[in-house]
Scaffold this active site. Structure first.
Site, PDB file in Angstrom:
ATOM      1  N   GLN A   1     -10.420  -2.691   2.140  1.00 47.92           N
ATOM      2  CA  GLN A   1      -9.958  -3.368   3.356  1.00 47.92           C
ATOM      3  C   GLN A   1      -9.997  -2.466   4.581  1.00 47.92           C
ATOM      4  O   GLN A   1      -9.583  -2.875   5.663  1.00 47.92           O
ATOM      5  CB  GLN A   1      -8.574  -3.967   3.152  1.00 47.92           C
ATOM      6  CG  GLN A   1      -7.438  -2.967   3.037  1.00 47.92           C
ATOM      7  CD  GLN A   1      -6.152  -3.664   2.625  1.00 47.92           C
ATOM      8  OE1 GLN A   1      -6.014  -4.184   1.521  1.00 47.92           O
ATOM      9  NE2 GLN A   1      -5.182  -3.711   3.530  1.00 47.92           N
TER      10      GLN A   1
ATOM     11  N   ARG B   1       2.346   2.721   9.235  1.00 47.76           N
ATOM     12  CA  ARG B   1       1.570   3.458  10.247  1.00 47.76           C
ATOM     13  C   ARG B   1       2.451   4.027  11.358  1.00 47.76           C
ATOM     14  O   ARG B   1       1.986   4.899  12.102  1.00 47.76           O
ATOM     15  CB  ARG B   1       0.476   2.565  10.846  1.00 47.76           C
ATOM     16  CG  ARG B   1      -0.690   2.327   9.905  1.00 47.76           C
ATOM     17  CD  ARG B   1      -1.883   1.720  10.630  1.00 47.76           C
ATOM     18  NE  ARG B   1      -3.061   1.674   9.780  1.00 47.76           N
ATOM     19  CZ  ARG B   1      -3.432   0.605   9.053  1.00 47.76           C
ATOM     20  NH1 ARG B   1      -2.703  -0.500   9.080  1.00 47.76           N
ATOM     21  NH2 ARG B   1      -4.521   0.650   8.304  1.00 47.76           N
TER      22      ARG B   1
ATOM     23  N   HIS C   1       9.111  -3.411   3.317  1.00 45.96           N
ATOM     24  CA  HIS C   1       8.763  -3.603   1.904  1.00 45.96           C
ATOM     25  C   HIS C   1      10.019  -3.914   1.079  1.00 45.96           C
ATOM     26  O   HIS C   1       9.993  -4.763   0.180  1.00 45.96           O
ATOM     27  CB  HIS C   1       8.129  -2.331   1.330  1.00 45.96           C
ATOM     28  CG  HIS C   1       6.838  -1.929   1.981  1.00 45.96           C
ATOM     29  ND1 HIS C   1       6.644  -0.688   2.554  1.00 45.96           N
ATOM     30  CD2 HIS C   1       5.676  -2.592   2.145  1.00 45.96           C
ATOM     31  CE1 HIS C   1       5.407  -0.612   3.022  1.00 45.96           C
ATOM     32  NE2 HIS C   1       4.807  -1.750   2.798  1.00 45.96           N
TER      33      HIS C   1
ATOM     34  N   MET D   1       0.842  -1.203   0.000  1.00 45.67           N
ATOM     35  CA  MET D   1       0.000   0.000   0.000  1.00 45.67           C
ATOM     36  C   MET D   1       0.880   1.257   0.000  1.00 45.67           C
ATOM     37  O   MET D   1       0.404   2.352   0.336  1.00 45.67           O
ATOM     38  CB  MET D   1      -0.950  -0.014   1.198  1.00 45.67           C
ATOM     39  CG  MET D   1      -1.915  -1.193   1.148  1.00 45.67           C
ATOM     40  SD  MET D   1      -3.467  -0.895   1.988  1.00 45.67           S
ATOM     41  CE  MET D   1      -2.912  -0.658   3.654  1.00 45.67           C
ATOM     42  N   GLY D   2       2.156   1.108  -0.358  1.00 46.46           N
ATOM     43  CA  GLY D   2       3.030   2.269  -0.484  1.00 46.46           C
ATOM     44  C   GLY D   2       3.525   2.779   0.859  1.00 46.46           C
ATOM     45  O   GLY D   2       3.463   2.081   1.860  1.00 46.46           O
ATOM     46  N   ALA D   3       4.028   4.058   0.838  1.00 39.77           N
ATOM     47  CA  ALA D   3       4.767   4.609   1.988  1.00 39.77           C
ATOM     48  C   ALA D   3       5.859   3.594   2.344  1.00 39.77           C
ATOM     49  O   ALA D   3       5.948   3.095   3.467  1.00 39.77           O
ATOM     50  CB  ALA D   3       3.843   4.913   3.168  1.00 39.77           C
TER      51      ALA D   3
HETATM   52  P1  AMP Z   1       1.461  -2.932   3.469  1.00 40.33           P
HETATM   53  O1  AMP Z   1       2.009  -1.894   2.542  1.00 40.33           O
HETATM   54  O2  AMP Z   1       1.515  -2.536   4.919  1.00 40.33           O
HETATM   55  O3  AMP Z   1       0.128  -3.474   3.035  1.00 40.33           O
HETATM   56  O4  AMP Z   1       2.465  -4.163   3.395  1.00 40.33           O
HETATM   57  C1  AMP Z   1       2.821  -4.745   2.160  1.00 40.33           C
HETATM   58  C2  AMP Z   1       3.589  -6.007   2.425  1.00 40.33           C
HETATM   59  O5  AMP Z   1       4.756  -5.705   3.197  1.00 40.33           O
HETATM   60  C3  AMP Z   1       2.781  -7.036   3.236  1.00 40.33           C
HETATM   61  O6  AMP Z   1       3.072  -8.329   2.726  1.00 40.33           O
HETATM   62  C4  AMP Z   1       3.351  -6.865   4.622  1.00 40.33           C
HETATM   63  O7  AMP Z   1       3.252  -8.031   5.424  1.00 40.33           O
HETATM   64  C5  AMP Z   1       4.803  -6.547   4.324  1.00 40.33           C
HETATM   65  N1  AMP Z   1       5.421  -5.849   5.454  1.00 40.33           N
HETATM   66  C6  AMP Z   1       4.974  -4.736   6.071  1.00 40.33           C
HETATM   67  N2  AMP Z   1       5.776  -4.414   7.099  1.00 40.33           N
HETATM   68  C7  AMP Z   1       6.757  -5.359   7.138  1.00 40.33           C
HETATM   69  C8  AMP Z   1       7.902  -5.592   7.985  1.00 40.33           C
HETATM   70  N3  AMP Z   1       8.203  -4.785   8.998  1.00 40.33           N
HETATM   71  N4  AMP Z   1       8.673  -6.656   7.717  1.00 40.33           N
HETATM   72  C9  AMP Z   1       8.379  -7.497   6.689  1.00 40.33           C
HETATM   73  N5  AMP Z   1       7.336  -7.325   5.859  1.00 40.33           N
HETATM   74  C10 AMP Z   1       6.528  -6.281   6.079  1.00 40.33           C
END
Ligand code: AMP
Length: 279
Positions: free
Chosen positions: A53, A181, A29, A22-24
């Protein structure tokens, strides 16, 4: 969309690796990108803040967005294709009037109980991304353990021809799991946020001493309760596959969710502790 397919059309069979986000973008990531890079000829990073979601009153509008920085980071880390679709490329009709994926019973516990419909939204967008990108493999973080388990279930149950790969959680030096977040926390809140990881470690130590799952859950809850300004949502020891009651002495997943002001954070640890390199 034509652009995406054009970029991927020439990719040899078995070559495409997808990292949905979802970026940022942050180090978590980028670890997924590195793992995808090591295993795929063509790495696709998708960036889409998925409204489906987020529940009513959740932080869809306030979710961190950092488009320019994301594109720079993607370039620097060797992403071949950034797929950054507009809303109409993913949702062509009203969000309340379309066919969606149901996460089933596993989608209704823990995160699913606190965020009704969340996992239906996650799986629906992941299914769409799989159909648009047609990856051979996709990389997800262990940080979102229930999401990872559900994506694996969806791929098995709906017969998606995609290999799902898991990457370990990337943490800040104080143990806090890195998350988009975290940027929403004040510096005081950020200091307090590491309590979640400390609680999970204490839960693991309790299991090491032979405690039952319920007792270890109480230990975790007590540690979170001792931190002012941090409100516990749940802290539990569950079976790593079913997310139900674990077998005594068998492998377990310690999961927790807290609220710090308006920000909700989740984390988990596997027990027994993993060897380096395991996920
Ligand atoms: P999000 O952008 O938060 O939806 O996360 C995208 C992907 O990155 C998802 O598969 C998350 O589980 C993974 N992710 C987010 N934070 C972490 C982290 N600290 N360590 C490993 N993977 C992460």
């Amino acid at each position: 969309m034509g652009e995406l397919r054009g970029a991927l059309e020439a990719a040899p069979q078995g070559a495409i690796g997808l990292v949905p986000t979802m970026g940022a973008l942050h180090e978590g990531h980028l670890a997924l990108v590195a793992a995808a890079r090591a295993n795929s000829r063509v790495v696709v990073l998708s960036i889409f803040v998925n409204p489906l979601q987020f529940g009513p009153g959740e932080d869809y509008d306030g979710y961190p967005r950092a488009e320019h920085r994301d594109l720079e980071l993607a370039n620097q880390t060797g992403v071949d294709v950034v797929f950054h679709p507009g809303m109409s490329e993913i949702y062509h009709s009203d969000l309340s009037d379309m066919v969606t994926v149901s996460a089933g019973p596993l989608g209704t516990v823990l995160e699913g109980a606190s965020r009704p419909g969340h996992f239906d939204g996650v799986l629906t967008v992941v299914a769409k991304l799989f159909n648009l990108v047609r990856p051979d493999g996709a990389w997800f973080g262990q940080k979102d353990a229930q999401q990872l388990a559900l994506v694996k279930r969806m791929v098995t149950d709906l017969r998606f021809p995609v290999d799902i790969h898991a990457c370990p959680t990337v943490r800040a030096p104080d143990g806090l799991a890195i998350s988009s977040r975290n940027a929403l926390l004040s510096s005081e809140q950020r200091g307090r946020a590491a309590v979640l990881h400390r609680a999970l470690l204490a839960g693991c130590a309790a299991l090491d001493r032979g405690s039952e799952a319920g007792e270890a859950g109480d230990v975790m809850a007590g540690i979170v309760a001792s931190e002012p300004g941090v409100e516990l949502d749940y802290a539990r020891v569950v079976d790593p596959v079913t997310f139900g009651a674990p077998q005594h002495g068998g492998p377990a997943l310690l999961v927790g969710a807290v609220r710090i002001g308006a920000t909700r954070l989740i984390d988990n640890l596997q027990w027994p502790a993993l060897e380096p390199g395991d996920v």
